[in-house]
Design a protein around this motif. Sequence first.
Motif, short mmCIF file in Angstrom:
data_model
loop_
_atom_site.label_atom_id
_atom_site.label_comp_id
_atom_site.label_asym_id
_atom_site.label_seq_id
_atom_site.Cartn_x
_atom_site.Cartn_y
_atom_site.Cartn_z
N ASP A 191 0.88 -1.17 0.00
CA ASP A 191 0.00 0.00 0.00
C ASP A 191 0.91 1.22 0.00
O ASP A 191 1.44 1.63 1.04
CB ASP A 191 -0.89 -0.02 1.25
N GLY A 193 0.48 4.40 -0.41
CA GLY A 193 0.06 5.55 0.38
C GLY A 193 0.37 5.36 1.85
O GLY A 193 0.85 6.28 2.52
N ASP A 194 0.13 4.17 2.35
CA ASP A 194 0.41 3.87 3.75
C ASP A 194 1.90 3.96 4.03
O ASP A 194 2.33 4.51 5.05
CB ASP A 194 -0.12 2.48 4.09
N ASP A 336 -0.50 14.32 5.50
CA ASP A 336 -1.62 13.95 4.64
C ASP A 336 -1.49 14.52 3.23
O ASP A 336 -1.81 13.85 2.25
CB ASP A 336 -2.94 14.40 5.28
N THR A 339 1.44 12.70 1.29
CA THR A 339 1.02 11.32 1.01
C THR A 339 0.04 11.28 -0.16
O THR A 339 0.17 10.46 -1.08
CB THR A 339 0.36 10.71 2.25
N THR A 340 -0.94 12.18 -0.14
CA THR A 340 -1.95 12.20 -1.20
C THR A 340 -1.33 12.52 -2.55
O THR A 340 -1.65 11.88 -3.56
CB THR A 340 -3.04 13.24 -0.86
N GLU A 343 0.74 9.46 -3.79
CA GLU A 343 -0.10 8.32 -4.18
C GLU A 343 -0.72 8.58 -5.55
O GLU A 343 -0.77 7.67 -6.40
CB GLU A 343 -1.19 8.07 -3.14
N LYS A 516 -8.51 12.74 -2.12
CA LYS A 516 -7.79 11.47 -2.08
C LYS A 516 -8.23 10.53 -3.20
O LYS A 516 -9.27 10.73 -3.82
CB LYS A 516 -8.03 10.78 -0.73
N LYS A 517 -7.40 9.48 -3.41
CA LYS A 517 -7.84 8.38 -4.25
C LYS A 517 -8.93 7.62 -3.49
O LYS A 517 -8.85 7.43 -2.29
CB LYS A 517 -6.69 7.41 -4.53
N THR A 519 -9.73 4.45 -3.76
CA THR A 519 -9.24 3.15 -3.29
C THR A 519 -7.72 3.21 -3.13
O THR A 519 -7.02 3.83 -3.94
CB THR A 519 -9.58 2.04 -4.30
N PRO A 520 -7.18 2.59 -2.09
CA PRO A 520 -5.72 2.60 -1.89
C PRO A 520 -5.01 1.95 -3.07
O PRO A 520 -5.52 1.03 -3.70
CB PRO A 520 -5.54 1.77 -0.61
#
Length: 537
Positions: A191, A193-194, A336, A339-340, A343, A516-517, A519-520
């Motif tokens: 994942d 993004g995580d 945040d 990360t966004t 991703e 955000k997306k 779905t991850p």
Amino acid sequence: MAYLGSHPNQSNGEADGKDFINYQVIIVTLSVITLTITTYVFLSKRSKKGDLLPLPPGPRGLPLVGNLPFLKPDLHTHFSELSQIYGPIFKLQLGTKKCVVVSSSSLAKEILKDNDATFANHNPPIAALVITYGGNDILWNTHGPNWRMMRKVLVREMMSNTSLDVCYDLRRQEIQKMLREVYSKNGTPIDIGDLIFVTMLDMLMNMLWGGAIKREEKTRIGVEFRKMIGELVVLLGKTNVSDIFPILARFDLQGIERKAKEVFLWADTILDTVINERLKMKAMHSEKKPSKDDLGSKDFLEILLELNKKEGDGKETLSMTQLKALLLDIVTAGTDTTTTTLEWAFAEIMQNPYIMRKAQEELGEGVGMSNTVKESHISKLPYLNAVVKETQRLHPVLPLLVPHCPSQSCTIGQFTIPKGSNVFLNIWKIHRDPEAWKDPLEFLPERFLGDSNEYDYKGNNFNYLPFGSGRRICAGIPLAERVSTYMLASLLHSFEWKLPENVELDLSEEFGLVLKKRTPLLIIPTPRLSNVELFYN
């Protein structure tokens, strides 16, 4: 739902009651007509005197609730659709709140540059007030001496090139830790993004208060902060009836204020733990004479605590509330948003494999296959920088920015913007304007390979405003610019990436304060660098 004017069926024996109700309806109708005519005449007279320009156009709403029932969940696309009908500036009535939406670069310039001082405030929702110690942070604080002082401290002590250079090793260590983590999961879906979120959080905590907490506590605090930030972003993105109808605020019908208080207590406890640990450490070493190695090694928390101890007549003093609000701002915004962005960058790279090949060719030439990426390489990677900029164009993290609130009524685009209204700038729409961008829906990093100053992050080109502009432009740009490219370059240089078999890429968006997306993104790494030691340096 019981609509206004509806009533139960009546029997014949209730004729007198029915007549009385009809009489009330007639009186109310005449009163409304009289009030409407009076208001129209009054406004017409003022318009003739040149005292008042009309409000922007907009869709009709219902009594009391206005346009609220007709809003669609994805406001950035919904506002874009409405702009096709009502033009680049239109109004909405959401309960008691008047909102204005702007969707053109020329009008954005009028707001963020020509009338910057008037629009220098934000109108914090209840959740934001709770989380930020009553709006005592940089994002929501009223424009004035306290806000200017806090922003100055942040920019000078943490975001200056000198300060960022000093703590480069902290960022490098976290990037190397991230690469080791990915290498250990060779061939299995990650994942992304995580992974990036955890790396950014650890990086920021080390930069903010490095040695203030014990090593075994860092993991626990990191986990708690991750959960807290996730809750916070959700709360700030929700439509709160208490914000729209302040008279109902005391009832907290949706429980948003209650949940915000829970998050606040959680965050405040963590910050108190970190601050108390640092104060204990300082007390233990207060009699120790500082060595040469200690000079210039202060982390951001120590600098803030020194400002907190200054006497009231000092030029810069921070209350403990302001100190904690500032720390919370940096942790939440820094994790945040980065990360966004990254991703989305990886999602577009998976959608366009040629971009990964081209970026890796540039990395091979600029960095070399026997090295890992360093921040000093970033300036030599124009294509990779263009990938980040194009990501921020097509997928702006804050699609509507943070709503601005005029301190007085003013004129924008030949319309009156009332004092206290919420003004949304639809950056998502501006970034996709076909008059400003060729093939605006296509992901084309090449469009940013020209003059680097034409599309920088300073907010001077109003066709490109990923970080806003004017007085309230994002204060964290220097760090975001370094870290985003550094992290993306490190992951692309060290690994090949692919989607799991039989998995279709999902590029759908989930609207909120941060876009955000939905779905991850799960992708599989394969090492590119043949020297295993490079992953463990």
